[in-house]
Design a protein around this motif. Structure first.
Motif, PDB file in Angstrom:
ATOM      1  N   VAL A 121      44.423  90.523  22.508  1.00 25.47           N
ATOM      2  CA  VAL A 121      45.029  91.828  22.273  1.00 25.47           C
ATOM      3  C   VAL A 121      46.523  91.708  22.529  1.00 25.47           C
ATOM      4  O   VAL A 121      46.937  91.252  23.595  1.00 25.47           O
ATOM      5  CB  VAL A 121      44.416  92.899  23.217  1.00 25.47           C
ATOM      6  N   ALA A 122      47.334  92.111  21.556  1.00 28.72           N
ATOM      7  CA  ALA A 122      48.789  92.106  21.700  1.00 28.72           C
ATOM      8  C   ALA A 122      49.318  90.716  22.040  1.00 28.72           C
ATOM      9  O   ALA A 122      49.980  90.505  23.052  1.00 28.72           O
ATOM     10  CB  ALA A 122      49.242  93.147  22.726  1.00 28.72           C
ATOM     11  N   ILE A 123      49.045  89.763  21.178  1.00 32.12           N
ATOM     12  CA  ILE A 123      49.480  88.384  21.397  1.00 32.12           C
ATOM     13  C   ILE A 123      51.009  88.357  21.494  1.00 32.12           C
ATOM     14  O   ILE A 123      51.700  88.873  20.627  1.00 32.12           O
ATOM     15  CB  ILE A 123      48.997  87.477  20.251  1.00 32.12           C
ATOM     16  N   PRO A 124      51.533  87.745  22.557  1.00 31.75           N
ATOM     17  CA  PRO A 124      52.992  87.700  22.698  1.00 31.75           C
ATOM     18  C   PRO A 124      53.607  86.730  21.687  1.00 31.75           C
ATOM     19  O   PRO A 124      52.958  85.788  21.238  1.00 31.75           O
ATOM     20  CB  PRO A 124      53.193  87.193  24.124  1.00 31.75           C
ATOM     21  N   SER A 125      54.865  86.973  21.357  1.00 32.81           N
ATOM     22  CA  SER A 125      55.569  86.094  20.438  1.00 32.81           C
ATOM     23  C   SER A 125      57.047  86.037  20.806  1.00 32.81           C
ATOM     24  O   SER A 125      57.729  87.072  20.810  1.00 32.81           O
ATOM     25  CB  SER A 125      55.424  86.591  19.004  1.00 32.81           C
ATOM     26  N   ALA A 126      57.522  84.829  21.074  1.00 32.74           N
ATOM     27  CA  ALA A 126      58.946  84.655  21.374  1.00 32.74           C
ATOM     28  C   ALA A 126      59.802  85.040  20.176  1.00 32.74           C
ATOM     29  O   ALA A 126      60.956  85.434  20.336  1.00 32.74           O
ATOM     30  CB  ALA A 126      59.216  83.215  21.789  1.00 32.74           C
ATOM     31  N   SER A 129      60.105  89.068  20.576  1.00 35.05           N
ATOM     32  CA  SER A 129      60.468  89.713  21.839  1.00 35.05           C
ATOM     33  C   SER A 129      61.697  89.054  22.443  1.00 35.05           C
ATOM     34  O   SER A 129      61.803  87.826  22.437  1.00 35.05           O
ATOM     35  CB  SER A 129      59.303  89.627  22.827  1.00 35.05           C
ATOM     36  N   PRO A 130      62.578  89.847  23.011  1.00 37.19           N
ATOM     37  CA  PRO A 130      63.827  89.306  23.583  1.00 37.19           C
ATOM     38  C   PRO A 130      63.646  88.831  25.024  1.00 37.19           C
ATOM     39  O   PRO A 130      64.274  89.333  25.950  1.00 37.19           O
ATOM     40  CB  PRO A 130      64.761  90.515  23.507  1.00 37.19           C
ATOM     41  N   TYR A 131      62.767  87.845  25.237  1.00 38.65           N
ATOM     42  CA  TYR A 131      62.459  87.412  26.591  1.00 38.65           C
ATOM     43  C   TYR A 131      63.694  86.936  27.366  1.00 38.65           C
ATOM     44  O   TYR A 131      63.807  87.203  28.561  1.00 38.65           O
ATOM     45  CB  TYR A 131      61.377  86.325  26.582  1.00 38.65           C
ATOM     46  N   ALA A 132      64.613  86.236  26.715  1.00 37.03           N
ATOM     47  CA  ALA A 132      65.816  85.750  27.405  1.00 37.03           C
ATOM     48  C   ALA A 132      66.646  86.929  27.929  1.00 37.03           C
ATOM     49  O   ALA A 132      67.155  86.893  29.055  1.00 37.03           O
ATOM     50  CB  ALA A 132      66.645  84.876  26.477  1.00 37.03           C
ATOM     51  N   LEU A 182      57.741  84.892  32.720  1.00 34.41           N
ATOM     52  CA  LEU A 182      58.562  85.288  31.577  1.00 34.41           C
ATOM     53  C   LEU A 182      59.113  84.063  30.860  1.00 34.41           C
ATOM     54  O   LEU A 182      59.175  84.021  29.625  1.00 34.41           O
ATOM     55  CB  LEU A 182      59.703  86.205  32.026  1.00 34.41           C
ATOM     56  N   GLY A 183      59.473  83.056  31.639  1.00 37.13           N
ATOM     57  CA  GLY A 183      59.954  81.806  31.049  1.00 37.13           C
ATOM     58  C   GLY A 183      58.906  81.154  30.160  1.00 37.13           C
ATOM     59  O   GLY A 183      59.229  80.532  29.143  1.00 37.13           O
ATOM     60  N   GLN A 184      57.645  81.295  30.518  1.00 35.53           N
ATOM     61  CA  GLN A 184      56.563  80.790  29.672  1.00 35.53           C
ATOM     62  C   GLN A 184      56.482  81.576  28.370  1.00 35.53           C
ATOM     63  O   GLN A 184      56.334  81.003  27.286  1.00 35.53           O
ATOM     64  CB  GLN A 184      55.219  80.874  30.415  1.00 35.53           C
ATOM     65  N   LEU A 185      56.597  82.883  28.475  1.00 35.24           N
ATOM     66  CA  LEU A 185      56.530  83.731  27.285  1.00 35.24           C
ATOM     67  C   LEU A 185      57.690  83.456  26.319  1.00 35.24           C
ATOM     68  O   LEU A 185      57.535  83.564  25.125  1.00 35.24           O
ATOM     69  CB  LEU A 185      56.531  85.205  27.694  1.00 35.24           C
TER      70      LEU A 185
END
Length: 188
Positions: A121-126, A129-132, A182-185
């Motif tokens: 559900v809601a697979i994350p994607s770099a 998304s502005p993870y940095a 977050l660094g993993q994401l």
């Protein structure tokens, strides 16, 4: 081990805080980034009459917050695979939300022998998304970021109590753990 009506809470050999409830095909729910197993309480309630519901707090989060890193997808996936082996759970369905979805997919790629399927559900994607940029904002004001993150989880309006409840999960996560995950994401 702590028993309460039909719920049993315990620690795995690796120290994860885990709750088990119900019987039948095992369904293992994996929470999202900076959340904990309580995220799944409504699903747990709805499904426990037909399935064995297993809800761990991932290392670094919730009642497993004393477990130190590394907080990589591989580490979390190995923890979940070890949990399946430890409790002899075969034919399990892994259900993951966002960060938990990435962990479910990583676990399935590492060893799917005990899995029937995964639900992501809601697979994350770099790429989306502005993870940095998020890391900078988190370092500046983690409680405010936690509040905004709780509000952003929902497409529909929620009660103030629900937002406060979700916010408390976010802000309950230690800052170094939030940043490491977050660094993993950022690279997923």
């Amino acid at each position: 081990i702590v028993a309460s009506s039909d719920r049993i809470r315990f620690e795995s050999r690796k120290g994860l805080s885990v709750q088990r409830r119900g019987s039948g095909r095992p369904v293992v729910f994996l929470h999202g980034w900076c959340l904990n197993r309580q995220l799944w309480m409504y699903a747990e309630e709805a499904l426990a009459s037909e399935f064995e519901i297993v809800t761990p707090d991932l290392a670094g989060f919730g009642r497993s917050d004393a477990l130190t890193g590394p907080n990589t997808f591989e580490r979390h996936a190995d923890d979940i695979l070890d949990l399946l082996t430890e409790f002899d759970l075969n034919g399990a369905v892994l259900v993951g939300f966002a960060f938990g979805a990435a962990i479910a997919m990583t676990a399935a790629a590492r060893d799917a022998s005990r899995l029937a399927s995964i639900v992501s559900v809601a697979i994350p994607s770099a790429a989306c998304s502005p993870y940095a940029k998020m890391a900078k904002s988190i370092r500046r004001d983690w409680p405010d970021f936690a509040r905004r993150s709780a509000q952003a989880l929902f497409a529909n309006p929620q009660s103030a109590a629900t937002i406060d409840w979700i916010e408390s999960m976010f802000v309950g996560t230690q800052l170094p753990v939030a940043l490491e995950a977050l660094g993993q994401l950022e690279h997923f």
